[in-house]
Design a protein around this motif. Structure first.
Motif, short mmCIF file in Angstrom:
data_model
loop_
_atom_site.label_atom_id
_atom_site.label_comp_id
_atom_site.label_asym_id
_atom_site.label_seq_id
_atom_site.Cartn_x
_atom_site.Cartn_y
_atom_site.Cartn_z
N ILE A 64 3.10 4.17 39.31
CA ILE A 64 2.93 5.62 39.40
C ILE A 64 2.86 6.24 38.02
N ALA A 65 3.81 5.86 37.14
CA ALA A 65 3.87 6.46 35.80
C ALA A 65 2.65 6.09 34.96
N THR A 66 2.18 4.84 35.07
CA THR A 66 1.02 4.44 34.27
C THR A 66 -0.26 5.08 34.78
N ARG A 67 -0.38 5.27 36.09
CA ARG A 67 -1.56 5.95 36.62
C ARG A 67 -1.60 7.40 36.18
N LEU A 68 -0.44 8.04 36.11
CA LEU A 68 -0.39 9.41 35.57
C LEU A 68 -0.79 9.41 34.10
N GLY A 69 -0.40 8.37 33.37
CA GLY A 69 -0.79 8.27 31.97
C GLY A 69 -2.29 8.13 31.81
N MET A 70 -2.90 7.31 32.65
CA MET A 70 -4.36 7.14 32.59
C MET A 70 -5.08 8.44 32.96
N ALA A 71 -4.52 9.17 33.95
CA ALA A 71 -5.11 10.46 34.33
C ALA A 71 -5.01 11.45 33.18
N LEU A 72 -3.87 11.45 32.48
CA LEU A 72 -3.71 12.34 31.32
C LEU A 72 -4.71 11.98 30.23
N ALA A 73 -4.92 10.69 29.99
CA ALA A 73 -5.90 10.26 28.98
C ALA A 73 -7.29 10.75 29.35
N ALA A 74 -7.64 10.67 30.64
CA ALA A 74 -8.96 11.13 31.08
C ALA A 74 -9.12 12.63 30.86
N VAL A 75 -8.08 13.40 31.17
CA VAL A 75 -8.13 14.86 30.98
C VAL A 75 -8.30 15.20 29.51
N LEU A 76 -7.54 14.53 28.65
CA LEU A 76 -7.63 14.79 27.21
C LEU A 76 -9.00 14.41 26.67
N GLY A 77 -9.53 13.27 27.15
CA GLY A 77 -10.85 12.86 26.71
C GLY A 77 -11.93 13.84 27.12
N LEU A 117 -7.54 15.13 19.89
CA LEU A 117 -7.51 14.92 21.34
C LEU A 117 -8.01 13.52 21.70
N LEU A 118 -9.10 13.11 21.05
CA LEU A 118 -9.64 11.78 21.33
C LEU A 118 -8.65 10.69 20.93
N LEU A 119 -8.00 10.85 19.76
CA LEU A 119 -7.00 9.88 19.34
C LEU A 119 -5.84 9.83 20.34
N THR A 120 -5.42 11.01 20.78
CA THR A 120 -4.33 11.07 21.75
C THR A 120 -4.71 10.37 23.05
N ALA A 121 -5.93 10.65 23.54
CA ALA A 121 -6.40 10.02 24.77
C ALA A 121 -6.43 8.50 24.61
N PHE A 122 -6.89 8.03 23.44
CA PHE A 122 -6.98 6.59 23.19
C PHE A 122 -5.61 5.94 23.22
N PHE A 123 -4.63 6.52 22.51
CA PHE A 123 -3.31 5.92 22.44
C PHE A 123 -2.58 6.00 23.79
N VAL A 124 -2.78 7.09 24.52
CA VAL A 124 -2.16 7.20 25.85
C VAL A 124 -2.72 6.14 26.79
N LEU A 125 -4.04 5.99 26.80
CA LEU A 125 -4.67 4.98 27.66
C LEU A 125 -4.22 3.58 27.27
N LEU A 126 -4.18 3.31 25.95
CA LEU A 126 -3.75 2.00 25.47
C LEU A 126 -2.31 1.71 25.89
N GLY A 127 -1.44 2.71 25.71
CA GLY A 127 -0.03 2.52 26.05
C GLY A 127 0.19 2.33 27.54
N ALA A 128 -0.52 3.12 28.36
CA ALA A 128 -0.36 3.01 29.81
C ALA A 128 -0.85 1.65 30.30
N THR A 129 -1.98 1.20 29.78
CA THR A 129 -2.53 -0.10 30.19
C THR A 129 -1.59 -1.23 29.78
N ARG A 130 -1.09 -1.16 28.56
CA ARG A 130 -0.20 -2.21 28.06
C ARG A 130 1.10 -2.25 28.86
N GLU A 131 1.64 -1.09 29.20
CA GLU A 131 2.90 -1.06 29.96
C GLU A 131 2.70 -1.64 31.36
N SER A 132 1.57 -1.33 31.97
CA SER A 132 1.28 -1.88 33.29
C SER A 132 1.21 -3.41 33.24
#
Length: 374
Positions: A184-197, A214-229
């Motif tokens: 749940i938490a990682t999917r919310l992270g990916m959704a946040l990355a999409a919104v920021l992108g 914003l693009l850097l933030t989206a990249f790091f959020v997506l990277l972190g969420a994927t890695r945590e999953s």
């Protein structure tokens, strides 16, 4: 097994025995801010000081995580600073209340800094709000106050890899279990990355100057969420398992009296990159790896015995060692682990081998789950 964020960072200092490094994109941010300073009607030096002040705030934020983790017996390998915050690489995997306390400590540090700046400006007879261009010390302190409030608020967003996502995961884990809570938490992270992108692609929504951030933030959020999953799937697969289950039992061995020439021939005839040096009783006396052998070939006679040149401090674990401990050791070192029983070599463990073991476990788990469901 070091993440991409760690590989692109440079050493800065050590605090409380914790190495602090700066990601190269932070340097790009400083250059970018210096270029934008005239357009922002700000003093470039003072603007740079604000950025450095926010960098210090991020360091204190991450130290909040690290020192709280230390209270739970978890050390921090290093802190990596990025333009959107920091990453504290813990030497362990906190769960439940420990994760909640560690995650909450960072934002609380930023809140405390904002409170100190707020009342400090009031005591000095200066308004804490209404900062515009950075032209004097007062406006610089106002921006530091605003920046710490932003760090506090943004980190509490309930999405990985932000602290709010970890707080949400730790709370949900009591009801849903660690794996579902993480999903749940990682999917919310990916959704946040999409919104920021998407926001970064619409300049008139927030302003063109913030698009890169914003693009850097989206990249790091997506990277972190994927890695945590991925990490949670790994932890689930390894939980309760032992080193003897995952070790490779077929590995080439060398003897102390073997020469460099023979070791290189063995290297060329196999895909193995690390070799144990085993004595006559089957004990691991040392080790050599590919890089070491290539270095020795260039400067030592081919008939030189390995006894004189091998690494005499190999890393060993017993067959009943918990695989979560094995994972921790492999993440902190690029070397192989030699599995022993009564000091006798039984097999080897590498990062690649453990990843393959995890993949097999996950596929078997999905197959069995599907069989039960059908």
């Amino acid at each position: 097994m070091r993440p991409l964020v760690g590989r692109l960072a440079f050493p800065m200092l050590n605090l409380f025995g914790i190495r602090v490094r700066v990601h190269f994109t932070f340097i790009l941010l400083l250059v970018w801010m210096a270029v934008l300073a005239p357009n922002l009607e700000s003093n470039a030096v003072l603007l740079g000081l604000v950025v450095v002040g926010l960098l210090a705030s991020v360091v204190l934020h991450e130290l909040g995580h690290a020192l709280t983790a230390r209270r739970y017996g978890i050390e921090t390998r290093e802190i990596v600073l990025t333009p959107i915050g920091g990453v504290a690489r813990l030497d362990g995997y906190p769960q439940g209340l420990a994760e909640l306390a560690i995650a909450a400590a960072g934002p609380l540090v930023n809140l405390a800094l904002a409170v100190v700046l707020f009342f400090g400006l009031l005591v000095a007879g200066l308004p804490p709000w209404g900062a515009g261009a950075v032209v004097d010390l007062h406006s610089a302190l106002q921006w530091l106050l605003f920046g710490n409030l932003c760090l506090f608020a943004l980190n509490l967003l309930p999405a990985f890899p932000l602290d709010g996502g970890r707080i949400l995961r730790s709370a949900l884990s009591f009801l849903l279990g660690q794996e579902r809570a993480t999903r749940i938490a990682t999917r919310l992270g990916m959704a946040l990355a999409a919104v920021l992108g998407l926001a970064a692609l619409v300049p008139w929504v927030i302003g063109l100057m913030f698009n890169m951030l914003l693009l850097l933030t989206a990249f790091f959020v997506l990277l972190g969420a994927t890695r945590e999953s991925s990490l949670v799937k790994t932890l689930q697969a390894l939980e309760g398992r032992r080193a003897g289950e995952a070790m490779m039992t077929r590995c080439e061995r060398l003897a102390p009296q073997d020469t460099i020439e023979w070791a290189v021939r063995l290297l060329l005839s196999t895909t193995q990159r690390q070799f144990p040096v085993v004595d006559g009783w089957g004990r691991v006396a040392g080790e050599v790896d590919r890089d070491r052998l290539l270095e020795l070939v260039a400067r030592c006679p081919g008939d030189t015995p390995l006894l004189e040149l091998m690494n005499r401090e190999p890393l060993t674990v017993t067959e009943d060692c918990d695989l979560l401990e094995v994972l921790r050791q492999l993440q902190s070192s690029a070397r192989a682990l030699w599995v022993v029983r009564d000091h006798e070599l039984r097999g080897m463990l590498t990062a690649d081998g453990l990843s393959q073991f995890v993949e097999v476990c996950n596929r078997l788990r999905h197959r069995d789950t599907g069989a039960v469901g059908s």
